[in-house]
Design an enzyme around this catalytic site. Structure first.
Site, PDB file in Angstrom:
ATOM      1  N   LYS A 198       0.870  -1.195   0.000  1.00 21.40           N
ATOM      2  CA  LYS A 198       0.000   0.000   0.000  1.00 21.40           C
ATOM      3  C   LYS A 198       0.896   1.231   0.000  1.00 21.40           C
ATOM      4  O   LYS A 198       1.474   1.589   1.005  1.00 21.40           O
ATOM      5  CB  LYS A 198      -0.884  -0.020   1.254  1.00 21.40           C
ATOM      6  CG  LYS A 198      -2.243   0.582   1.063  1.00 21.40           C
ATOM      7  CD  LYS A 198      -2.422   2.061   1.180  1.00 21.40           C
ATOM      8  CE  LYS A 198      -1.936   2.845   2.314  1.00 21.40           C
ATOM      9  NZ  LYS A 198      -1.674   4.259   1.870  1.00 21.40           N
ATOM     10  N   GLU A 273       9.188   1.014  11.163  1.00 20.16           N
ATOM     11  CA  GLU A 273      10.280   1.984  11.017  1.00 20.16           C
ATOM     12  C   GLU A 273       9.630   3.351  11.105  1.00 20.16           C
ATOM     13  O   GLU A 273       8.899   3.753  10.204  1.00 20.16           O
ATOM     14  CB  GLU A 273      10.981   1.744   9.671  1.00 20.16           C
ATOM     15  CG  GLU A 273      12.386   2.301   9.640  1.00 20.16           C
ATOM     16  CD  GLU A 273      12.416   3.711   9.112  1.00 20.16           C
ATOM     17  OE1 GLU A 273      12.395   4.635   9.957  1.00 20.16           O
ATOM     18  OE2 GLU A 273      12.439   3.891   7.894  1.00 20.16           O
ATOM     19  N   CYS A 307      13.475  10.349   7.596  1.00 19.89           N
ATOM     20  CA  CYS A 307      13.239   9.926   8.982  1.00 19.89           C
ATOM     21  C   CYS A 307      14.496  10.109   9.822  1.00 19.89           C
ATOM     22  O   CYS A 307      14.416  10.296  11.023  1.00 19.89           O
ATOM     23  CB  CYS A 307      12.709   8.506   9.039  1.00 19.89           C
ATOM     24  SG  CYS A 307      13.676   7.358   8.093  1.00 19.89           S
ATOM     25  N   GLU A 404       8.995  15.468  15.947  1.00 21.37           N
ATOM     26  CA  GLU A 404       9.470  15.347  14.571  1.00 21.37           C
ATOM     27  C   GLU A 404       8.734  16.359  13.697  1.00 21.37           C
ATOM     28  O   GLU A 404       7.515  16.437  13.728  1.00 21.37           O
ATOM     29  CB  GLU A 404       9.206  13.928  14.048  1.00 21.37           C
ATOM     30  CG  GLU A 404       9.689  13.738  12.638  1.00 21.37           C
ATOM     31  CD  GLU A 404       9.584  12.294  12.152  1.00 21.37           C
ATOM     32  OE1 GLU A 404       8.470  11.730  12.197  1.00 21.37           O
ATOM     33  OE2 GLU A 404      10.611  11.739  11.727  1.00 21.37           O
TER      34      GLU A 404
HETATM   35  P1  NAI Z   1       1.438   8.421   8.139  1.00 21.12           P
HETATM   36  O1  NAI Z   1       2.170   7.608   9.132  1.00 21.12           O
HETATM   37  O2  NAI Z   1      -0.003   8.728   8.405  1.00 21.12           O
HETATM   38  O3  NAI Z   1       1.508   7.701   6.691  1.00 21.12           O
HETATM   39  C1  NAI Z   1       2.413   6.705   6.305  1.00 21.12           C
HETATM   40  C2  NAI Z   1       1.690   5.561   5.629  1.00 21.12           C
HETATM   41  O4  NAI Z   1       0.770   4.985   6.549  1.00 21.12           O
HETATM   42  C3  NAI Z   1       0.850   5.979   4.415  1.00 21.12           C
HETATM   43  O5  NAI Z   1       0.896   4.955   3.439  1.00 21.12           O
HETATM   44  C4  NAI Z   1      -0.553   6.074   4.992  1.00 21.12           C
HETATM   45  O6  NAI Z   1      -1.558   5.883   4.032  1.00 21.12           O
HETATM   46  C5  NAI Z   1      -0.526   4.937   5.994  1.00 21.12           C
HETATM   47  N1  NAI Z   1      -1.508   5.060   7.072  1.00 21.12           N
HETATM   48  C6  NAI Z   1      -1.978   6.198   7.656  1.00 21.12           C
HETATM   49  N2  NAI Z   1      -2.876   5.898   8.602  1.00 21.12           N
HETATM   50  C7  NAI Z   1      -2.995   4.556   8.637  1.00 21.12           C
HETATM   51  C8  NAI Z   1      -3.779   3.633   9.408  1.00 21.12           C
HETATM   52  N3  NAI Z   1      -4.632   4.059  10.336  1.00 21.12           N
HETATM   53  N4  NAI Z   1      -3.632   2.301   9.180  1.00 21.12           N
HETATM   54  C9  NAI Z   1      -2.767   1.857   8.253  1.00 21.12           C
HETATM   55  N5  NAI Z   1      -2.017   2.676   7.484  1.00 21.12           N
HETATM   56  C10 NAI Z   1      -2.121   4.005   7.672  1.00 21.12           C
HETATM   57  O7  NAI Z   1       2.240   9.761   7.908  1.00 21.12           O
HETATM   58  P2  NAI Z   1       1.690  11.157   7.329  1.00 21.12           P
HETATM   59  O8  NAI Z   1       0.354  11.461   7.914  1.00 21.12           O
HETATM   60  O9  NAI Z   1       1.808  11.125   5.877  1.00 21.12           O
HETATM   61  O10 NAI Z   1       2.774  12.151   7.923  1.00 21.12           O
HETATM   62  C11 NAI Z   1       2.673  12.589   9.273  1.00 21.12           C
HETATM   63  C12 NAI Z   1       4.012  12.669   9.922  1.00 21.12           C
HETATM   64  O11 NAI Z   1       4.545  11.373  10.010  1.00 21.12           O
HETATM   65  C13 NAI Z   1       5.080  13.452   9.175  1.00 21.12           C
HETATM   66  O12 NAI Z   1       5.018  14.800   9.448  1.00 21.12           O
HETATM   67  C14 NAI Z   1       6.328  12.831   9.724  1.00 21.12           C
HETATM   68  O13 NAI Z   1       6.652  13.414  10.956  1.00 21.12           O
HETATM   69  C15 NAI Z   1       5.942  11.395   9.960  1.00 21.12           C
HETATM   70  N6  NAI Z   1       6.427  10.512   8.870  1.00 21.12           N
HETATM   71  C16 NAI Z   1       7.543   9.777   9.106  1.00 21.12           C
HETATM   72  C17 NAI Z   1       8.063   8.983   8.109  1.00 21.12           C
HETATM   73  C18 NAI Z   1       9.292   8.170   8.328  1.00 21.12           C
HETATM   74  O14 NAI Z   1       9.908   7.749   7.364  1.00 21.12           O
HETATM   75  N7  NAI Z   1       9.673   7.889   9.540  1.00 21.12           N
HETATM   76  C19 NAI Z   1       7.463   8.940   6.773  1.00 21.12           C
HETATM   77  C20 NAI Z   1       6.259   9.705   6.652  1.00 21.12           C
HETATM   78  C21 NAI Z   1       5.785  10.471   7.679  1.00 21.12           C
END
Ligand code: NAI
Ligand code: MG
Length: 501
Positions: A198, A273, A307, A404
């Site tokens: 996904k 991660e 990250c 973050e």
């Molecule tokens: P997110 O964690 O919501 O999204 C990442 C992935 O998880 C996407 O594919 C999203 O569709 C999926 N996702 C979201 N909610 C979910 C759920 N309830 N169940 C299963 N999958 C789900 O991150 P978002 O909202 O795009 O960004 C928010 C913050 O997260 C950013 O500002 C950043 O701080 C952090 N982030 C950290 C990352 C990393 O590599 N450590 C990558 C992306 C975001």
């Protein structure tokens, strides 16, 4: 399918892909979502719609999981010789290489990143990663073990087998879309798992193009399925699905915790991660020029959406003013612009939501008494551009030091002693990475041992490699990806005991 307006800077291949994108990959076929719902792919440099994508939901996820389950049990995959799995992965790597320019253009368009970096980091990294992991397909091994228990005179032969965990659900973020999909898919395929991927709703294009190349390479139907859509629907359905054996996730700590809890309902294997708040520690003996360039790159690369971004800059007090001035000068000199423009040095952040989040943090930094010595605002009024920003004057309990940000915003703080900085570096809920800048060998070793982080770099930052374990301590995650560690993540250990006398 998609009614396309021509995007003048895109090559023909990328343009042609956009006109056929917008379906889900299930069981080797490109299909519409069951509900027929769609959502927009947005160009973050212009805020305009690129194309429509299928919004997969529970029913689509269920079909994809069923296809992956069948493919896992099917002899075309489960009994495929390891060298054949390796060959398919190498063929896929060749195909990615062959289509590298198209993939780099799509990645840059969809995410906003510089096409220059998309070429050398995202796409070439993906090729290398598939090639590296292909080699593991033929090198999975167990052990023979001695047995002490049993009645006198009894003898046993015991050994361990490493076997694929099964159907894997993989949920990836938007900062390195193709590379993150690859970090998940490649080790899973090397060991013989089947996958439902996904992609992030902000950046699905390269995963879909990768899906085409996976079919072209000749992977059997159902081995890789790709369901685009939103986290709360498609992502949640994948996490909850009883027939998924393992969930692998990269993204926010908040969603990681949710996924971890849900996975426990059926005791799915889970690897996470998550976020970071990585310190960059510059000791007084460091070469100023090197440290300035290193610290700036640690936070500004990929518009800070990494990250492991070095978002907390700690400088030994004697060098503080010089290093901060240097990093601020770099920040002020960076030219913001669209990823495809060769004169751009930094692209936009990925979405309106992310820009608002980052600008919100900048506001908070000022409200809490910090000073933005460089940047501190949106750039322009079209596209999600945020100025590279350097803050000073914020204490260890301020929001910008604790949370973050995931944007081009660094907070610089002076420190006095090694003991103080080790404690300060660890004064965070995260533990993903850190870097230490010094030429003092014993200081480098003392700090690397004391910092609680999954990766510690010395005189460099953000060096990742398919052979190097990668992951977080504390709330930065569970498990290690890459290298031999990734093979363990996607296999179960089976103990076999045979009575031989
Ligand atoms: P997110 O964690 O919501 O999204 C990442 C992935 O998880 C996407 O594919 C999203 O569709 C999926 N996702 C979201 N909610 C979910 C759920 N309830 N169940 C299963 N999958 C789900 O991150 P978002 O909202 O795009 O960004 C928010 C913050 O997260 C950013 O500002 C950043 O701080 C952090 N982030 C950290 C990352 C990393 O590599 N450590 C990558 C992306 C975001
Ligand atoms: Mg979210």
């Amino acid at each position: 399918m998609n009614e396309m307006t021509k995007i003048s800077h895109l090559g023909e291949a990328a343009q042609a892909f956009l006109s056929r994108a917008g379906k889900l990959l299930i069981d080797g076929q490109w299909v519409a979502s069951a509900s027929g719902k769609t959502f927009d792919a947005i160009d973050p440099a212009t805020e305009s719609v690129i194309c429509q994508l299928a919004a997969g939901e529970k029913e689509d996820v269920d079909r994809a999981v069923k296809a992956a389950r069948r493919a896992f049990d099917d002899s075309a995959w489960s009994r495929m010789r390891p060298v054949e799995r390796e060959r398919l992965m190498l063929k896929l790597a060749d195909l990615i290489e062959h289509n590298a320019e198209e993939l780099a253009q799509l990645e840059s368009l969809d995410n906003g990143k510089l096409v220059f970096f998309a070429r050398i980091v995202d796409v070439q990294g993906t090729v290398d990663f598939f090639r590296y992991m292909a080699g593991w397909a033929t090198k999975i091994e167990g052990k023979t073990l001695d047995v002490s228990l049993g009645m006198p005179g009894e003898e046993y032969q015991a050994y361990t087998l490493r076997q694929p965990v099964g159907v894997v659900g993989q949920i990836v973020p938007w900062n390195f879309p193709l590379a993150m999909a690859t970090w998940k898919l490649a080790p899973a395929l090397a060991v013989g798992c089947t996958c439902v991927l996904k992609p992030a709703e902000q950046t699905s294009l390269t995963a879909l193009r990768l899906g085409e190349l996976i079919l072209e390479a000749g992977f059997p139907p159902g081995v890789v399925n790709i369901v685009t859509g939103f986290g709360e629907t498609a992502g949640a359905a994948l996490t909850e699905h009883p027939d998924v054996d393992k969930i692998a996730f990269t993204g926010s700590t908040e969603v990681g915790k949710l996924i971890g809890k849900t996975a426990m309902n059926s005791l799915k294997r889970v690897s996470l991660e998550l976020g970071g708040k990585s310190p960059v520690i510059v000791a007084a003996d460091a070469d100023v020029e090197t440290a300035v360039a290193g610290a700036a790159n640690a936070i500004f690369f990929n518009s800070g959406q990494v990250c492991t971004a070095g978002s907390r800059l700690y400088v030994e007090h004697k060098l503080f003013d010089k290093v901060v001035e240097g990093v601020a000068n770099v920040a002020k000199s960076i030219k913001l612009g669209a990823g495809h423009d060769p004169s751009s040095q930094m692209g936009p952040v990925v979405s309106q939501e992310q820009m608002d989040r980052v600008l919100g943090y900048i506001e908070k930094g000022r409200a809490e008494g910090g000073e933005a010595v460089a940047g501190g605002a949106r750039h322009g009024n079209q596209g999600y551009f945020v100025q590279p920003t350097v803050f000073t004057g914020l204490g260890s309990d301020s929001t910008l030091i604790r949370e973050e940000i995931f944007g081009p915003v660094v907070v610089a703080t002076p420190y006095k002693s090694v003991d103080e900085i080790a404690a300060e570096a660890n004064n965070t809920t995260y533990g993903l990475a850190a870097s230490v800048w010094t030429n003092n060998l014993s200081l480098a070793h003392r700090l690397t041992r004391r910092i609680k982080a999954g990766t510690v770099w010395v005189n460099t930052h953000n060096v990742v490699d398919p052979n190097l374990p990668f992951g977080g301590m504390k709330q930065s995650g569970i498990g290690r990806e890459n290298g031999a560690a990734a093979i363990e993540l996607y296999t179960e250990l089976k103990t076999v005991v045979m009575k031989v006398g």
